[in-house]
Design an enzyme around this catalytic site. Structure first.
Site, PDB file in Angstrom:
ATOM      1  N   ASP A  73      25.957  36.437  61.718  1.00 41.28           N
ATOM      2  CA  ASP A  73      26.551  37.044  60.555  1.00 41.28           C
ATOM      3  C   ASP A  73      26.405  38.573  59.303  1.00 41.28           C
ATOM      4  O   ASP A  73      26.948  38.614  58.640  1.00 41.28           O
ATOM      5  CB  ASP A  73      26.488  36.154  59.014  1.00 41.28           C
ATOM      6  CG  ASP A  73      27.142  34.641  59.744  1.00 41.28           C
ATOM      7  OD1 ASP A  73      28.045  35.250  60.610  1.00 41.28           O
ATOM      8  OD2 ASP A  73      27.432  33.196  59.170  1.00 41.28           O
ATOM      9  N   ALA A 191      22.060  29.495  50.148  1.00 39.80           N
ATOM     10  CA  ALA A 191      22.748  28.138  49.746  1.00 39.80           C
ATOM     11  C   ALA A 191      22.669  27.232  50.553  1.00 39.80           C
ATOM     12  O   ALA A 191      22.107  26.062  49.333  1.00 39.80           O
ATOM     13  CB  ALA A 191      23.834  28.719  48.386  1.00 39.80           C
ATOM     14  N   SER A 193      20.429  26.262  52.486  1.00 41.00           N
ATOM     15  CA  SER A 193      19.332  26.529  53.559  1.00 41.00           C
ATOM     16  C   SER A 193      18.809  25.259  51.397  1.00 41.00           C
ATOM     17  O   SER A 193      17.717  25.003  51.758  1.00 41.00           O
ATOM     18  CB  SER A 193      18.856  27.306  53.643  1.00 41.00           C
ATOM     19  OG  SER A 193      19.757  28.183  54.882  1.00 41.00           O
TER      20      SER A 193
END
Length: 309
Positions: A73, A191, A193
């Site tokens: 990512d 967010a 996590s």
């Protein structure tokens, strides 16, 4: 003669696997008649031929049909930085771990190249965030984010004291480790996590997730995409913060500063080669337990058979 079809190939040249996959992708693309463009520093590391070299990263996505990113990512977010100003679609091939932004895995590379050559991919737009940092009347920093903007404490031993506003109205004051403001795309990243909800990409909304807040009311909230959120670092607290956007762009935030977050004007365009629903992607990425599921169609078939009998 018609202009050649160009693809910008972006990869992490510090990883041996990424370089190996990039070389394979280059061979498949050039054998199919596409012109591969590389960033200058990556071209120097990979030494591929034939290639077109982009010396200026800001112009690397100009006149490019697609950006193919090979990596996790983080690499895809780097590709989004190159693509967003020009509206160029980004297609990610995951070489990392979960890789939620990626469209395919390493083993799918051959099929992905076929999809690119045939132009059989689709493109969806993902909303972004516009982020300003102000101190008094002065704008001291402005940027954007695809996943999230997070303001966090600069010193491990000190909390931040923040006042949070929604659409110009105060919501709450927290002593906390920080606050994450995310898009639906970013709901499966930082967010998630931090305990935030997963939001389907088709939903247009802005999420706010406090980090280890010392308060009774410190739940994640979801607001309209037209809302503006503001996080003020209380000046009397003397705690400094750090603002990170997508984990790539950072600035220190002094006491008294205000971080304003709203919907960005320019989306990021992601290329899709699969017809799988977001639910199926979620199940696959997190290996969710769905064994034994037969689906509505199976239940309807059984009910119909029972009615006939």
């Amino acid at each position: 003669m018609s202009e050649p079809r160009r693809v910008l190939l972006v990869t992490h040249t510090g990883r041996e696997l990424a370089v190996e996959v990039a070389r394979e992708a280059h061979r498949l693309l050039t054998d199919s008649g596409l012109l591969v463009r590389l960033l200058a520093d990556e071209a120097e590391a990979m030494k591929l031929d034939p290639v077109e070299i982009a010396d200026d990263p800001d112009k690397a996505a100009l006149e490019v049909e697609l950006i193919i990113v090979l990596g996790g990512d983080g690499s895809i977010l780097r590709g989004a930085e190159l693509a967003r100003p020009h509206g160029t679609p980004v297609l990610g091939v995951n070489l990392g771990h979960v890789g939620f932004l990626a469209e395919a895995e390493r083993d799918d590379l051959g099929r992905i190249v076929e999809v690119v050559v045939d132009r059989s991919y689709t493109v969806e737009e993902r909303m972004t965030l516009a982020v300003d940092v102000r101190l008094g009347d002065d704008l001291i920093f402005d940027t954007w984010a695809l996943n999230e903007a997070s303001v966090e404490k600069a010193a491990r031993e000190k909390m931040l004291e923040v006042m949070v506003e929604v659409d110009g109205r105060p919501l709450s004051r927290w002593g906390c480790d920080g606050v994450v403001v995310a898009t639906p795309t970013g709901s499966t990243a930082y967010a998630f996590s931090a305990g935030g909800p997963i939001v389907w990409p088709e939903v247009e909304a802005i999420l706010m997730v406090p980090l280890s807040a010392h308060a009774l009311f410190s739940r994640p909230i979801v607001v309209a995409p037209t809302s503006e959120l503001e996080i003020e670092l209380i000046a009397a607290w003397h705690g400094r913060g750090v603002l990170w956007c997508d984990g790539r762009r950072m600035v220190e935030v002094p006491p008294g500063a205000r971080i304003q977050v709203r919907r960005g004007k320019t989306p990021v365009r992601l290329a899709r080669a699969h017809e799988a629903s977001f639910t199926d992607r979620l199940v696959a990425k997190f290996d969710l337990p769905v064994l034994g599921w037969r689906g509505a169609a199976e239940h309807r078939r059984k009910r119909s058979a029972q009615e006939e009998n």
